[in-house]
Design an enzyme around this catalytic site. Sequence first.
Site, PDB file in Angstrom:
ATOM      1  N   CYS A  24      38.875  40.698  25.840  1.00 18.93           N
ATOM      2  CA  CYS A  24      39.624  39.707  26.302  1.00 18.93           C
ATOM      3  C   CYS A  24      39.865  38.378  25.630  1.00 18.93           C
ATOM      4  O   CYS A  24      39.478  38.435  24.359  1.00 18.93           O
ATOM      5  CB  CYS A  24      38.779  39.204  27.704  1.00 18.93           C
ATOM      6  N   THR A  25      40.677  37.518  26.121  1.00 21.92           N
ATOM      7  CA  THR A  25      40.749  36.040  25.396  1.00 21.92           C
ATOM      8  C   THR A  25      40.648  35.131  26.507  1.00 21.92           C
ATOM      9  O   THR A  25      41.212  35.306  27.674  1.00 21.92           O
ATOM     10  CB  THR A  25      42.080  36.147  24.862  1.00 21.92           C
TER      11      THR A  25
END
Length: 469
Positions: A9-10
């Site tokens: 993810c970010t």
Amino acid sequence: MKQRKEGSCTTILVGKKASIDGSTMIARNEDSGSASSNPQRFIVMNPQDQPRHYKSVQSTFEIDLPENPMRYTSTPDAAEGFGIWGESGINSANVAMTATETITTNTRVLGADPFVDNGIGEEDMLTLVLPYVHSAKEGVQRLGSILEQYGTYESNGIAFSDADDVWYMETIGGHHWAAVRIPDDAYVVAPNRFNIDHFDFDSADTLCSEGLREFIEVHHLNPDFEGYNLRHIFGSASIKDTRYNNPRAWYVQQFFNPEIEQQPMEQNLPFICHANRKISVEDVKWALSSHFQNTEFDPYGEGSEDTKFMFRTIGINRNQECHILQIRPDVSPEIAGVHWLAFGPNTFNAIVPFYANVLDTPACYRDTKSTFDITKIHWLSHTIALLGDTNFDLYSDLHRAYEQKTVASCRNMQLLADHEATKQTDIQAYLGQVNEEMATLCFNNTNQLLGNMMATGTKHMALNFSLND
């Protein structure tokens, strides 16, 4: 034990003085671990539905939970059998939580404090913590106590926020953890690496597991001559980081601070950053949708085949949902929590500002199934992205117009609802209706976008012969 899912993810965090409207924001793309879709739902977990005895699916961990849970929003998996994976939400005390950002560690740490195979993981965290905390700091403390007692089988970053504070927390080995209060005037971008750098054990703006400083000293974990840089101590500095993680931090930092000279492969990009302007929800969404535009590294750009695919971008085919959890300061607490949400790859979706103080969610967001159903926004958004990817230049203007129309319309509906909400005798029912109207608008606009893309794309099919041929 089930085969454990992997994800990447970010995360983006924004303090209240760094945002354009004084709100706090914690945001993240939830990315699946493979190209196949991992369908997501948007639900409200009401107190009567919260388990009183919790049992993990990914491990043998189980625990009795308190008897006084709060209501909270959540974005769990649609597929059954792998656990809840609540991922993101805002509770009725206007505390937000996003869990988790998969992060890195190193063999020195795991040798001293190995993972606990039957501990907790991403699957469990939101359910175990969010219904029971009344501040962001309390969220860190509750999760920290569970980690110290039961351990974890993976490395994760977790963020909490309330109207005043944003806290970011990272797990360390099997039982340890550290957390930092993000300065009010700062932002953070956190990819899939250990992110916290400079750490002051004596600061009121840090928290950590008991004995963490001694753990570092006893096991000779600190490579630096002075200070405590937790990324150096507990994280990685691998070749994969230079291609998979660091460029994402570099690109967002370039977006908010174009005046700073940095390189995409740098291992020591800063954790705490200060933008050259105030940050909006639209800025955060753009960053979480980005694919290195205006650089030679854009897969849709004009670079060479080598450079276009050199780095892992932020917006990718594995985006399953994007959330921006916003706690607003200038409105009544009943309408302060906004769970902005978009499903599918971010390159071709639009984010909607759902009120968190509701008892249910719109069906086209709530009732996602594990099999394809284009009447649900998750699957419609994936269809849009798949078609859009076939010819980005052809379809990108259509998407930009769609996103602006959708978000502007939802913002207008939100402004009107903010004004009317406190006049209502049943505010939750009113906000639920507003959410329904915004969901319907977004679904209809997305369906219209698909039609426009089909009409545009049909003219460019290879099987293109006129009646006069």
